[in-house]
Design an enzyme around this catalytic site. Structure first.
Site: not given
Lengths: 383, 383
Positions: A70, A178, A199, A236, A324
């Site tokens: 996203t 996907q 991931a 970071t 979702c």
């Protein structure tokens, strides 16, 4: 438990977990620090980025690591002025559709299998289009899009603009969340300028993704600070998650051929069994253009939500449409776009297989689905 | 190895690691999915958010989880129009300064200890100021800012605007990345509307932070999609990292009193020993207004970078200025702002203690620093 919702989330692989763990404590250093152990962490981080990039045919310097798909998708759309024209397919994930809504967007039609209609695309592409975003594969149907055909049309338009002296940029983006780990995904072959990967759908951890950024693309940072990720994404670096992502994606790449074959056979067996045991079942999209682990179906006359709760009692977990959208009770735009009627949409289930799925799982799942369908039909007939 | 750079990064605590691990594989479900095990993950995620919120005196619904402090800070600045006036202190972290540079910003002066000059703040606050962002504590000096005094002045200005019928909003934000787990940080007491917190500095994992958002604040999402985090930050929730963050912060809160005392004593001992053994050492800021683990110093006539590399050989790891700025070879704006001259800035080291730091570490570190300083001075005298 039989989990059949691998398109929604995959467990972290043992290998990726093992690779990641030292970076939480032993090697926890801030990669920007000046001392040697921190420099080593920096090197390992860069190597991991290189490994991830390599799988999609790119280099570490082409990748901006993000907190997931996203964020990567949003970074793409942030580069486009709000009054610019954007084209997306009618079957994009909410993280594309909702971003597109912030711009002047139009949608490209798909056929009954969920594949982009290239004629419609040609018609809608205008001199003002600045971004075309089409998923690698639909998150609801698994349908793989003809990205290189789209890229060719985009290249024609770019050439036209160049000859006409027009300077409006035109970027081609694809969300490959996907498909990663289940198909060959190489940026040059697909012809994309921007590619989102993630991931969490490829047995890596949640909270890490990446955006491939072609050399011609000018992005606008969404976060400012220490200047990490070539100044495009300060903060970071999430070292452990990046290490795990690299391990997961290399592992998936290594076993791609065999796993793809295994999953396709399993999926086809699943399909044949369902066809045999359940009347009025329809299969969405078709094998030839589908990711090997996708089996979206619709069962006529039934309510998928009821089926899912009944299956849950039998320890079988799957989803209606995209996870979702599912939790918000909206009708799936994807299923409407491929021409399903309300009855078909109401009865639609998304079955997706994964690395841990076995033949026994398939047999047991088919049995459970058949039982639940028959019980539900009986209930309806009795009432 | 003696690590003295806890302001740059902390290792993940054993407790937090243990709490997090099941969410990578056993409980890997997408919290938006409809089936029971996913619902349970959703509940545990919300509970973790509630725990984090509780520590800062807020509720789960007040928190937007982010990928870290930089994203949280950037989300704050994204809510402010580019032509709006913003006030920040002269000693903010790059993730505030670089965001401020996207707006019309001015900086508020600090005194020689790095504390905000309230008179200067009053002078610079105008009817057009829309955001005031001042860190809870400086990442280079550890100096704690008088946030509730700033909040009082902001409240006066808001009252003035209300009476004058002016509708320009005025938000007060603080980045509390440094300080969380080392000081009492309660949003109501501090009087902030927005507060950034970060797991990676409080023995939680990298890649997770949060923004507290007061009820009166209107933010603008930076990422669009599934509508997670009340629509302010779409994307699948980073469940494992959030669980670990909650565990880490609750643990820090539990031991706050004792740990604060222990660290302050250790720091003061460190200070006395350095003072005794090294000529020309100066201590920046002062204990009374400093986080208990901070010991920023400057050693006159020496180059801090050389010292750091020499200390590295002795297994002692510390930093010059902020790690983020350090790697880019820029002079620290913070050290300039407190009135240090070039010689003082060149010789400045940031020593920060942490939970694993022992008295033996302090003794050994002082010895190593004294040796390195003396060798370096000998080298300079000889050359």
């Amino acid at each position: 438990m039989i989990y059949l919702d691998y398109a929604a989330a995959t467990p972290l692989s043992e290998k990726a977990k093992k690779a990641m763990l030292p970076y939480f404590d032993e090697k926890f250093f801030n990669p920007s620090a000046a001392y040697l152990p921190a420099n080593e962490v920096r090197k390992e981080y860069e190597k991991a980025k290189g490994d991830i990039a390599h799988v999609i045919g790119a280099k570490a310097a082409d990748l901006v690591m993000t907190s997931g798909a996203t964020e990567a998708n949003s970074l793409v759309f942030a580069a486009i002025p709000n009054d610019a024209e954007v084209l997306i397919s009618t079957i994009e994930h909410p993280s594309i559709l909702e971003n597109a809504k912030q711009k002047q967007y139009r949608t490209i039609a798909v056929d009954k299998n969920g594949r982009i209609d290239l004629d419609d695309f040609r018609k809608k592409l205008t001199p003002n289009t600045q971004l075309v975003s089409v998923c690698f594969a639909s998150s609801e149907l698994g349908t793989i899009q003809p990205l290189s055909d789209i890229a060719r049309i985009i290249q024609e338009e770019r050439t036209r603009r160049a000859f006409a002296g027009e300077v409006t940029p035109l970027y081609f983006h694809s969300d490959a969340s996907q498909g990663l780990g289940l198909a060959e995904i190489k940026v040059a072959r697909l012809g994309v300028d921007l590619l989102t990967i993630n991931a969490a759908k490829v047995y890596g951890p949640k909270g890490i993704g990446a955006l491939y950024v072609g050399r011609s693309v000018r992005l606008k940072p969404q976060s400012y600070g220490g200047g990490q990720e070539m100044g495009l994404r300060s903060g970071t670096e999430n070292v452990p998650a990046t290490i795990a992502f690299a391990t997961a994606i290399l592992d998936a790449e290594k076993h791609l051929g065999g796993e793809r074959k295994r999953l396709a056979e399993l999926r086809n067996k699943f399909k044949r069994q369902l066809e045999k045991q359940i009347d009025g079942i329809e299969f969405l999209s078709k094998d030839k253009v589908q990711l090997p682990n996708f089996l979206p179906v619709t069962i006529l006359g039934l309510d998928a939500e009821r089926l899912i709760f009944a299956l849950e009692d039998k320890g079988v977990y799957l989803s209606t449409g995209a996870a979702c959208a599912a939790s918000k009770g909206e009708k799936s735009p994807t299923l409407k776009a491929i021409g399903l009627n309300d009855e078909q949409i109401a009865g639609s289930l998304r079955i997706t297989l994964g690395r841990p799925t076995t033949e026994e799982d398939v047999v047991a799942a088919v049995k459970a689905i058949a039982e639940v369908v028959s019980a539900e039909r009986k209930r309806l007939a009795d009432s």
